[in-house]
Design an enzyme around this catalytic site. Structure first.
Site, PDB file in Angstrom:
ATOM      1  N   THR A 125       0.855  -1.190   0.000  1.00 40.92           N
ATOM      2  CA  THR A 125       0.000   0.000   0.000  1.00 40.92           C
ATOM      3  C   THR A 125       0.886   1.233   0.000  1.00 40.92           C
ATOM      4  OG1 THR A 125      -1.560   1.335   1.313  1.00 40.92           O
ATOM      5  CG2 THR A 125      -0.183  -0.209   2.520  1.00 40.92           C
ATOM      6  N   ILE A 126       0.470   2.255  -0.722  1.00 41.01           N
ATOM      7  CA  ILE A 126       1.287   3.472  -0.747  1.00 41.01           C
ATOM      8  C   ILE A 126       1.169   4.257   0.551  1.00 41.01           C
ATOM      9  CG2 ILE A 126       1.087   3.639  -3.265  1.00 41.01           C
ATOM     10  CD1 ILE A 126      -0.779   6.086  -2.779  1.00 41.01           C
ATOM     11  N   ASP A 127       0.158   3.948   1.371  1.00 42.87           N
ATOM     12  CA  ASP A 127      -0.098   4.748   2.575  1.00 42.87           C
ATOM     13  C   ASP A 127       0.900   4.510   3.700  1.00 42.87           C
ATOM     14  OD1 ASP A 127      -2.280   5.956   1.406  1.00 42.87           O
ATOM     15  OD2 ASP A 127      -3.736   4.558   2.251  1.00 42.87           O
ATOM     16  N   GLY A 170      -3.929   9.540   1.752  1.00 40.46           N
ATOM     17  CA  GLY A 170      -3.746   9.229   3.162  1.00 40.46           C
ATOM     18  C   GLY A 170      -4.995   9.562   3.947  1.00 40.46           C
ATOM     19  N   ARG A 171      -5.986   8.667   3.878  1.00 36.02           N
ATOM     20  CA  ARG A 171      -7.240   8.925   4.591  1.00 36.02           C
ATOM     21  C   ARG A 171      -7.071   8.826   6.103  1.00 36.02           C
ATOM     22  NH1 ARG A 171     -11.259   4.992   1.432  1.00 36.02           N
ATOM     23  NH2 ARG A 171      -9.320   3.811   1.396  1.00 36.02           N
TER      24      ARG A 171
END
Length: 319
Positions: A125-127, A170-171
């Protein structure tokens, strides 16, 4: 163990293909057959499963996205639906599963493990928000994509003497915003993990203007709120010419960085080693540049935290 499966699930991230390649080649090196499950858990339920050979993963290590495709599958939360997935795995003679993805993907792997099917999670994941690892596959590439974009935006911000509010993904986690903001010398960084005072943000911008600063960059993680609303508030309160840029899904694409390719290769191979050793129900990671693995249930019980020292440093350097 004679046969394993591999799938990618949830949001894609650069480096997933490198991880798939590592899983396939590591397994075949140990005379284990590998089956690719297409479209994540949705493909598992429907039985979209095909055998992968060495040639199946040739020429993919440098490619973004995922060869196996991906999809979100909320119905996989249903135990009866998961049983259908397990039936498909057993039908194909698959004895263990490598799941590459983020938090939701790990939840699926955890549930399969609890229902008796051995899984190993690989953080993709990129987050960068998965507990049990310092870095996730795709974070470094996304970070460099964001930095490149901010560098370009800063050029035009300087030319036009503007304030730019830049929204990044980025939630629930502000790693992209924090790392990119620090690397690019942003005047303000807003992340979900830290409360902020809009009046303080405005005061900082005004102080910069008073000492002759001609432009400012504000990096906002999407989980903080609408970058458009933040931009409007700043313009109304300061009368500074303000623009908003939402970087969006460009952050998920592109050829993976060297770091992500190496990380994915190491983690994918380690996942296979764990299955061979009969250690299902684990997730792999990298901590202090060393490969680690954790109980996936215990890992998911932890909460991702931001680097407080780095956040404080970003504030001190943006005076």
């Amino acid at each position: 163990m004679k046969r394993i499966g591999v799938l990618t699930s949830g949001g894609d991230s650069p480096g997933m293909n490198a991880a798939i390649r590592a899983v396939v080649r590591k397994a075949i090196f140990h005379d284990i057959e590998v089956y690719g499950i297409y479209h994540g858990y949705a493909g598992l339920i429907s039985g979209h499963i095909e055998k992968l050979e060495l040639g199946s993963v040739g020429d993919i290590i440098h490619r973004g996205g995922t060869k196996l495709y991906t999809a979100r599958c909320p119905e996989f939360k249903d135990p009866e639906v998961r049983l259908k997935g397990i039936e498909q795995l057993k039908k194909h003679g698959i004895e263990g599963l490598v799941v590459i993805g983020g938090d939701g993907s790990y939840q699926g792997a955890k549930k399969l493990t609890e229902q008796g099917f051995p899984c190993v999670g690989v953080p993709g994941t990129i987050d960068n928000d998965i507990p049990g690892t310092d870095f996730t596959i795709g974070f470094d590439t996304a970070l460099n994509t964001v930095i490149d974009a901010i560098d370009k935006i800063r050029d035009t911000a300087t030319s036009h003497e503007r304030t730019y509010v830049i929204e990044v993904m980025g939630r629930h986690a502000g790693d992209i915003a924090l790392w990119a903001g620090l690397a690019d010398g942003a005047e303000t960084i807003l992340i979900p993990e830290e409360e902020y005072d809009m009046e303080d943000v405005i005061a900082r911008l005004k102080r910069g203007s008073e000492r002759g600063k001609k432009h400012s960059i504000i990096v906002v993680a999407e989980g903080v709120g609408s970058a458009i609303d933040i931009g409007k508030h700043i313009e109304e309160a300061t009368n500074f010419d303000t623009r908003v840029t939402v970087l969006g899904h460009v952050q998920r694409g592109g050829s993976p960085s060297a770091q992500d390719r190496v990380l994915a290769s190491r983690l994918g191979a380690r996942a296979v080693e764990l299955l061979i050793a009969g250690k299902g129900g684990r997730c792999v990671g990298i901590q202090d540049n060393k490969l680690v693995d954790h109980d996936i249930i215990e890992a998911l019980a932890q909460k991702h935290t931001i680097d407080k020292d780095m956040y404080q440093l970003s504030k001190e350097l943006s005076i």
